[in-house]
Design a protein around this motif. Structure first.
Motif, mmCIF file in Angstrom:
data_model
loop_
_atom_site.group_PDB
_atom_site.id
_atom_site.type_symbol
_atom_site.label_atom_id
_atom_site.label_comp_id
_atom_site.label_asym_id
_atom_site.label_seq_id
_atom_site.Cartn_x
_atom_site.Cartn_y
_atom_site.Cartn_z
ATOM 1 N N PHE A 57 -13.801 14.359 12.263
ATOM 2 C CA PHE A 57 -13.264 13.107 11.736
ATOM 3 C C PHE A 57 -14.148 11.964 12.228
ATOM 4 N N TYR A 58 -14.818 11.258 11.327
ATOM 5 C CA TYR A 58 -15.646 10.116 11.697
ATOM 6 C C TYR A 58 -14.935 8.856 11.211
ATOM 7 N N VAL A 59 -14.474 8.033 12.142
ATOM 8 C CA VAL A 59 -13.695 6.840 11.794
ATOM 9 C C VAL A 59 -14.641 5.738 11.331
ATOM 10 N N LEU A 60 -14.380 5.214 10.134
ATOM 11 C CA LEU A 60 -15.181 4.133 9.556
ATOM 12 C C LEU A 60 -14.569 2.767 9.829
ATOM 13 N N ASP A 61 -13.248 2.655 9.664
ATOM 14 C CA ASP A 61 -12.529 1.386 9.836
ATOM 15 C C ASP A 61 -11.199 1.666 10.491
ATOM 16 N N GLY A 62 -10.744 0.714 11.301
ATOM 17 C CA GLY A 62 -9.433 0.843 11.918
ATOM 18 C C GLY A 62 -9.460 1.741 13.133
ATOM 19 N N GLU A 63 -8.276 2.261 13.469
ATOM 20 C CA GLU A 63 -8.135 3.108 14.646
ATOM 21 C C GLU A 63 -7.118 4.211 14.335
ATOM 22 N N MET A 107 0.844 -1.186 0.000
ATOM 23 C CA MET A 107 0.000 0.000 0.000
ATOM 24 C C MET A 107 0.885 1.244 0.000
ATOM 25 N N THR A 108 0.412 2.267 -0.626
ATOM 26 C CA THR A 108 1.147 3.520 -0.696
ATOM 27 C C THR A 108 1.298 4.157 0.689
ATOM 28 N N SER A 109 2.321 4.993 0.852
ATOM 29 C CA SER A 109 2.530 5.641 2.146
ATOM 30 C C SER A 109 1.722 6.931 2.261
ATOM 31 N N ARG A 110 1.096 7.363 1.183
ATOM 32 C CA ARG A 110 0.257 8.567 1.220
ATOM 33 C C ARG A 110 -1.199 8.175 1.400
ATOM 34 N N PRO A 111 -1.976 9.061 2.013
ATOM 35 C CA PRO A 111 -3.412 8.759 2.131
ATOM 36 C C PRO A 111 -4.068 8.665 0.760
ATOM 37 N N GLN A 112 -5.080 7.835 0.667
ATOM 38 C CA GLN A 112 -5.912 7.759 -0.533
ATOM 39 C C GLN A 112 -7.167 8.562 -0.235
ATOM 40 N N THR A 113 -7.555 9.442 -1.155
ATOM 41 C CA THR A 113 -8.657 10.354 -0.863
ATOM 42 C C THR A 113 -9.711 10.345 -1.959
ATOM 43 N N THR A 114 -10.961 10.524 -1.535
ATOM 44 C CA THR A 114 -12.083 10.683 -2.451
ATOM 45 C C THR A 114 -12.942 11.822 -1.927
ATOM 46 N N VAL A 115 -13.017 12.913 -2.679
ATOM 47 C CA VAL A 115 -13.866 14.033 -2.282
ATOM 48 C C VAL A 115 -15.303 13.650 -2.607
ATOM 49 N N LEU A 116 -16.153 13.642 -1.585
ATOM 50 C CA LEU A 116 -17.552 13.256 -1.749
ATOM 51 C C LEU A 116 -18.464 14.465 -1.956
ATOM 52 N N LEU A 117 -18.062 15.604 -1.387
ATOM 53 C CA LEU A 117 -18.865 16.827 -1.489
ATOM 54 C C LEU A 117 -17.904 18.004 -1.424
ATOM 55 N N HIS A 118 -17.948 18.892 -2.417
ATOM 56 C CA HIS A 118 -17.013 20.015 -2.427
ATOM 57 C C HIS A 118 -17.747 21.344 -2.318
ATOM 58 N N GLY A 119 -16.965 22.384 -2.069
ATOM 59 C CA GLY A 119 -17.516 23.698 -1.782
ATOM 60 C C GLY A 119 -18.433 24.262 -2.841
ATOM 61 N N GLU A 120 -18.154 24.011 -4.110
ATOM 62 C CA GLU A 120 -19.029 24.531 -5.161
ATOM 63 C C GLU A 120 -20.419 23.923 -5.082
ATOM 64 N N GLN A 121 -20.540 22.760 -4.431
ATOM 65 C CA GLN A 121 -21.843 22.109 -4.287
ATOM 66 C C GLN A 121 -22.594 22.586 -3.054
ATOM 67 N N THR A 122 -21.906 23.312 -2.160
ATOM 68 C CA THR A 122 -22.522 23.697 -0.881
ATOM 69 C C THR A 122 -22.441 25.193 -0.591
ATOM 70 N N GLY A 123 -22.128 25.986 -1.603
ATOM 71 C CA GLY A 123 -21.956 27.414 -1.358
ATOM 72 C C GLY A 123 -20.766 27.684 -0.444
ATOM 73 N N ASN A 157 -1.895 6.931 12.152
ATOM 74 C CA ASN A 157 -2.334 5.542 12.189
ATOM 75 C C ASN A 157 -1.147 4.710 12.645
ATOM 76 N N ARG A 158 -1.168 4.280 13.886
ATOM 77 C CA ARG A 158 -0.054 3.493 14.428
ATOM 78 C C ARG A 158 -0.259 1.989 14.264
ATOM 79 N N SER A 159 -1.376 1.589 13.723
ATOM 80 C CA SER A 159 -1.674 0.162 13.618
ATOM 81 C C SER A 159 -1.044 -0.439 12.364
ATOM 82 N N ASP A 160 -1.185 -1.749 12.240
ATOM 83 C CA ASP A 160 -0.640 -2.481 11.098
ATOM 84 C C ASP A 160 -1.641 -2.628 9.959
ATOM 85 N N VAL A 161 -2.806 -2.002 10.086
ATOM 86 C CA VAL A 161 -3.836 -2.067 9.043
ATOM 87 C C VAL A 161 -4.258 -0.644 8.662
#
Length: 143
Positions: free
Chosen positions: A45-51, A1-17, A81-85
């Motif tokens: 920050f709402y954690v979905l998976d992991g810690e 796995m890459t060492s950088r975060p993987q990101t997906t923008v779900l809602l951006h400012g142009e959609q919310t004023g 993220n200090r865990s192994d996952v």
């Protein structure tokens, strides 16, 4: 796995004023995260998976799936993220703007141009300390 975060923008400012943005982020295992920093927008920050380990001001706390951490604007904070996952969370920013940073990272990782809405500069972020997951970070945790 890459060492950088993987990101997906779900809602951006142009959609919310420019009121709010929502981004899903996957943090790789053993990631020290960003350095301790401040900026002029609030983050939830709402954690979905992991810690994830969070530092907000002088409080260091661990959060797992289904838990939330809030970092008010102008308050020093960081995460690791200090865990192994991988850990996955949803980031809500208000006001919007920082999602442009995440969209640019995702575009660079994919080797494509960022979307037009992401071309304006993201809000300024000021580093005020080391990452909490690195060798100089705070190791004391509270639940």
């Amino acid at each position: 796995m890459t060492s950088r975060p993987q990101t997906t923008v779900l809602l951006h400012g142009e959609q919310t004023g420019d009121l709010v943005s929502v981004t899903e982020i996957v943090v790789p295992p053993r990631s020290p995260g960003p350095p301790l920093h401040v900026h002029g927008f609030d983050e939830a920050f709402y954690v979905l998976d992991g810690e994830l380990l969070f530092r907000v001001d002088d409080v260091v706390a661990s959060r797992g799936a289904g838990e939330v951490c809030f970092a008010p604007r102008h308050v020093p904070h960081a995460l690791a993220n200090r865990s192994d996952v991988p850990a996955r969370y949803v980031l809500v920013c208000t006001p919007a703007g920082f999602e442009r940073h995440w969209a640019r990272l995702a575009a660079a990782a994919a080797g494509v141009e960022p979307p037009e809405w992401a071309l304006a500069p993201p809000p300024e972020v000021t580093v005020v300390g080391p990452p909490i997951g690195g060798p100089d970070g705070d190791l004391t945790t509270r639940r």
